[in-house]
Design an enzyme around this catalytic site. Structure first.
Site, PDB file in Angstrom:
ATOM      1  N   GLY A   1       0.846  -1.198   0.069  1.00 18.32           N
ATOM      2  CA  GLY A   1       0.126  -0.253  -0.031  1.00 18.32           C
ATOM      3  C   GLY A   1       0.921   1.283   0.104  1.00 18.32           C
ATOM      4  O   GLY A   1       2.059   1.198  -0.361  1.00 18.32           O
ATOM      5  N   SER A   2       0.502   2.393   0.295  1.00 12.61           N
ATOM      6  CA  SER A   2       1.045   3.641   0.331  1.00 12.61           C
ATOM      7  C   SER A   2       1.788   3.584   1.650  1.00 12.61           C
ATOM      8  O   SER A   2       1.804   2.972   2.771  1.00 12.61           O
ATOM      9  CB  SER A   2       0.038   4.743   0.603  1.00 12.61           C
ATOM     10  OG  SER A   2      -0.610   4.611   2.026  1.00 12.61           O
TER      11      SER A   2
ATOM     12  N   GLY B   1       1.887   2.158   5.447  1.00 13.15           N
ATOM     13  CA  GLY B   1       2.898   1.164   6.014  1.00 13.15           C
ATOM     14  C   GLY B   1       3.624   1.854   7.219  1.00 13.15           C
ATOM     15  O   GLY B   1       3.883   0.825   8.204  1.00 13.15           O
TER      16      GLY B   1
ATOM     17  N   GLU C   1       5.666  -3.541   1.187  1.00 11.72           N
ATOM     18  CA  GLU C   1       5.913  -2.832  -0.199  1.00 11.72           C
ATOM     19  C   GLU C   1       4.934  -1.899  -0.451  1.00 11.72           C
ATOM     20  O   GLU C   1       4.042  -1.762  -0.572  1.00 11.72           O
ATOM     21  CB  GLU C   1       5.182  -4.192  -1.275  1.00 11.72           C
ATOM     22  CG  GLU C   1       6.147  -5.513  -0.950  1.00 11.72           C
ATOM     23  CD  GLU C   1       7.364  -5.477  -1.482  1.00 11.72           C
ATOM     24  OE1 GLU C   1       7.858  -4.334  -2.175  1.00 11.72           O
ATOM     25  OE2 GLU C   1       7.948  -6.729  -1.421  1.00 11.72           O
TER      26      GLU C   1
ATOM     27  N   CYS D   1       2.860   0.341  -8.455  1.00 11.90           N
ATOM     28  CA  CYS D   1       3.989   0.659  -7.679  1.00 11.90           C
ATOM     29  C   CYS D   1       5.207   0.964  -8.161  1.00 11.90           C
ATOM     30  O   CYS D   1       6.266   1.853  -7.811  1.00 11.90           O
ATOM     31  CB  CYS D   1       4.104  -0.142  -6.313  1.00 11.90           C
ATOM     32  SG  CYS D   1       4.363  -2.014  -6.674  1.00 11.90           S
TER      33      CYS D   1
END
Length: 506
Positions: A240-241, A245, A262, A296
Site C-alpha cells: 500500500g501507500s 505502511g 511493499e 507501484c
C-alpha cells in the site's frame, strides 16, 4: 450488464466476507462493489465482523499446528495443484481482475499468469528450504541452522494487484508450513472471493486442514486493525501507500511482530545520449501508461540529458496520442480507467500543483466525459525534481520530464526522492550502465538497464528501500521471511567444554 464469468467463479449477488475452509455466515455491513469501467454495481459482500475475524484466526491457528508437520515437498504438491487450478480459470479470473480493478484485459490475464508462475516457483522452493552446517570451535560438537514454520501470516493487499500479491506471499508461506489470512482491498474483494472458490476443491481433495488459506473482507479500521494488533499473527505482509505502511509498522513492531512492507514508488528512468531512443520510448510508454499509472513500479520521472530532451518529449507526445483509452475489456484498449473517483480527483489536484510550482503540462491531464467511469488522458509534464509534488507519489498516469547536464547530476536527481523501489537507465555506454548498477548508482531495490521500471519477473526478489519499506517478496531467499531461524548445537562427546575457552568451576 451481465458477465458470465462471475457465475463461473462462484460470485453471487451477495457474498460472504469470510472463508476458512468454508464460507461463514458473516455479520458485518454490506459492501457494494462497483466497476470503475462504468460505475455499476457488480456484486455485494457482507463483510466480516470482529466475531467473524476471531473464528477465522482461530481456524488459521489450528490449521498451522497440523500443516507445519506435513513434509515441505508435500506442501509444495498442494501448491502445484493450486497452480493447475488457476490455469483452468485463467481467462475468467483475468476478466474479473479487469472488471473489478480496471486494468486492460491483457494485464488482467498477465496478473493471473504471474500467480501461476509463482506457484511453479514455490513448488521448486519446497525442496530447497536449505539450512547450513558449520564447524564448532568445541571438540566433538556439531552445529547447524534450521528454518521452521513461523505461524499465521497476515496478507494485506492493495487494489492495483488484487490477486498477484496474495499469491507471492501465500504460495511461499504455504510451502514454508505457515497458514495465511488474507485481507484484500475493499475496492477489489470479488477477485479474492474467486481465488478462495478456485482453491477450495484443491485443499479439500488433499485433506488440508481448514484454515490454512483464509480470507477476511472488511475495512482497515475494523478487520485490518484486529489483524495488525493480533499477537497470534507473527508476520504481516502489507502492500500500500507509505503513510499506511508507517502506521502499520509502528503497531506491529510495538508487539515485536515482523513486517514485509511493499510501499510507494517514485520510479525514474535515466535516458542518456547513448540510449536507443526507440527502445526507451516504448519502455516509458508502458511504464507510465500501463495500468493507468497505478502500479507501484509505474514510471513517474524521466531524467533525460538536455541535448536529447526535446527529441524525447516529441516522441513521447506522438506515442501518447496513439494510446486508446476506454473499456479495458475491449480488445485494442491500451489504458482503462482509474480505480475510483477519488483517484481522478487526486490526479487533477496534482496537475494543479504542478502548474502552481512552475511546471509545464506538455500533454494530456484531462478528465474525460464518460458516464460513471473514471477516465483521464495520461499526462506529460516538464518539472523539477525538487518540486514538492514530484517528491510525492501520485497514483495516476503523470510523467515528469526532468533535464540533466552530466551523469553524476542524473544519479543525484534519480536518488533524490524519499522512495526507492524500481529504477532504470537507457544507455549503450557500458560505463554508464555499470555505474548505475554500482554502489554509487541507483539506491533502489530494483535497478534495470535497457528495460523499464515496470513488469518485474517472479524469479527476482521484489521490493525497495527507503520509504518503500525494505520488504522483499518472491525470488532468491525471500522464503526465509516466512520462517523462524534456529541454531542447533549437538554435543556427541562425553565432555562439556564451554565456548570461547571459558573455564568455570575448575
Amino acid at each position: 450488464m451481465s458477465y458470465d464469468f462471475l457465475q463461473k467463479l462462484g460470485i453471487n449477488d451477495i457474498n460472504s466476507g469470510a472463508y476458512c475452509g468454508e464460507w461463514l455466515e458473516t455479520s458485518g455491513t454490506v459492501l457494494e462493489v462497483k466497476t470503475p469501467i462504468d460505475g455499476s454495481v457488480i456484486g455485494k459482500v457482507k463483510q466480516a465482523s470482529a466475531e467473524d475475524y476471531e473464528k477465522v484466526i482461530q481456524k488459521a491457528g489450528d490449521a498451522f499446528k497440523v500443516w507445519r508437520t506435513i513434509p515441505a515437498p508435500k506442501r509444495g504438491e498442494v501448491v502445484r495443484q493450486i497452480g493447475h487450478a488457476l490455469r483452468e480459470y485463467k481467462e475468467d479470473l483475468g476478466a474479473l481482475v479487469t472488471l473489478e480493478m480496471g486494468k486492460i484485459k491483457a494485464e488482467g490475464l498477465g496478473e493471473v499468469q504471474e500467480m501461476i508462475d509463482m506457484a511453479d516457483f514455490a513448488v521448486g522452493q519446497s525442496r530447497m528450504l536449505y539450512g547450513l552446517t558449520m564447524k564448532s570451535e568445541r571438540s566433538q560438537h556439531f552445529m547447524m541452522e534450521q528454518w521452521h514454520p513461523l505461524g499465521i501470516v497476515g496478507v494485506i493487499s492493495a487494489f492495483n494487484f488484487p490477486v498477484a500479491v496474495w499469491s507471492w506471499n501465500t504460495f511461499l508461506a504455504l510451502v514454508c508450513g505457515d497458514s495465511t489470512v488474507w485481507k484484500p482491498a475493499s475496492k477489489t474483494p470479488l477477485t479474492a472471493i474467486a481465488c478462495m472458490n478456485i482453491i477450495h476443491d484443491v485443499l479439500k481433495r488433499n485433506d488440508c486442514p481448514d484454515g490454512i488459506c483464509s480470507l477476511v473482507i472488511g475495512s482497515g479500521r475494523e478487520v485490518g486493525e484486529l489483524m495488525v494488533n493480533d499477537p497470534r499473527v507473527p508476520l504481516i505482509s502489507a502492500t500500500g501507500s507509505t503513510p499506511m505502511g508507517q502506521k502499520l509498522a509502528a503497531k506491529v513492531s510495538a508487539r515485536l511482530g515482523r513486517t514485509i512492507l511493499e510501499l510507494g514508488g517514485n520510479n525514474a528512468i535515466i535516458v542518456t545520449p547513448a540510449a536507443d531512443m526507440e527502445m526507451a520510448v516504448r519502455a516509458i510508454l508502458f511504464g507510465a501508461v500501463g495500468t493507468a499509472g497505478q502500479r507501484c513500479t509505474s514510471t513517474r520521472r524521466i531524467i533525460v540529458h538536455e541535448s536529447i530532451e526535446q527529441e524525447l518529449v516529441d516522441k513521447l507526445v506522438a506515442a501518447y496520442k496513439q494510446v486508446t483509452i476506454g473499456n479495458p475489456l475491449e480488445e485494442g484498449t491500451l489504458m482503462g480507467p482509474l480505480v475510483a473517483d477519488y483517484a481522478v480527483d487526486d490526479m487533477m489536484a496534482a496537475i494543479e500543483r504542478i502548474k502552481a510550482e512552475g511546471g509545464e503540462i506538455v500533454y494530456g491531464g484531462e478528465k474525460l466525459d464518460h458516464p460513471g467511469g473514471c477516465y483521464v488522458t495520461p499526462c506529460i509534464a516538464r518539472a523539477k525534481n525538487e518540486f514538492e509534488i514530484v517528491q510525492e507519489e501520485t497514483f495516476a498516469p503523470i510523467l515528469y520530464i526532468i533535464k540533466y547536464s552530466d551523469f553524476d547530476e542524473a544519479l543525484a536527481l534519480h536518488n533524490g526522492v524519499p522512495q526507492g523501489l524500481s529504477s532504470a537507465i537507457f544507455t549503450n555506454d557500458v560505463r554508464e550502465a555499470h555505474k548505475f548498477l554500482s554502489e554509487v548508482g541507483s539506491d533502489c531495490g530494483i535497478a534495470n538497464v535497457n528495460i523499464g521500471t515496470s513488469g518485474a519477473e517472479i524469479g527476482g526478489a521484489f521490493g525497495g528501500e527507503k520509504d518503500t519499506g525494505g520488504g522483499r517478496e518472491s525470488g532468491s531467499d525471500a522464503w526465509k521471511a516466512y520462517m523462524r531461524r534456529q541454531t542447533n548445537t549437538l554435543n556427541w562427546g562425553t565432555e562439556l567444554p564451554l565456548a570461547q575457552g571459558i573455564k568455570f568451576g575448575e
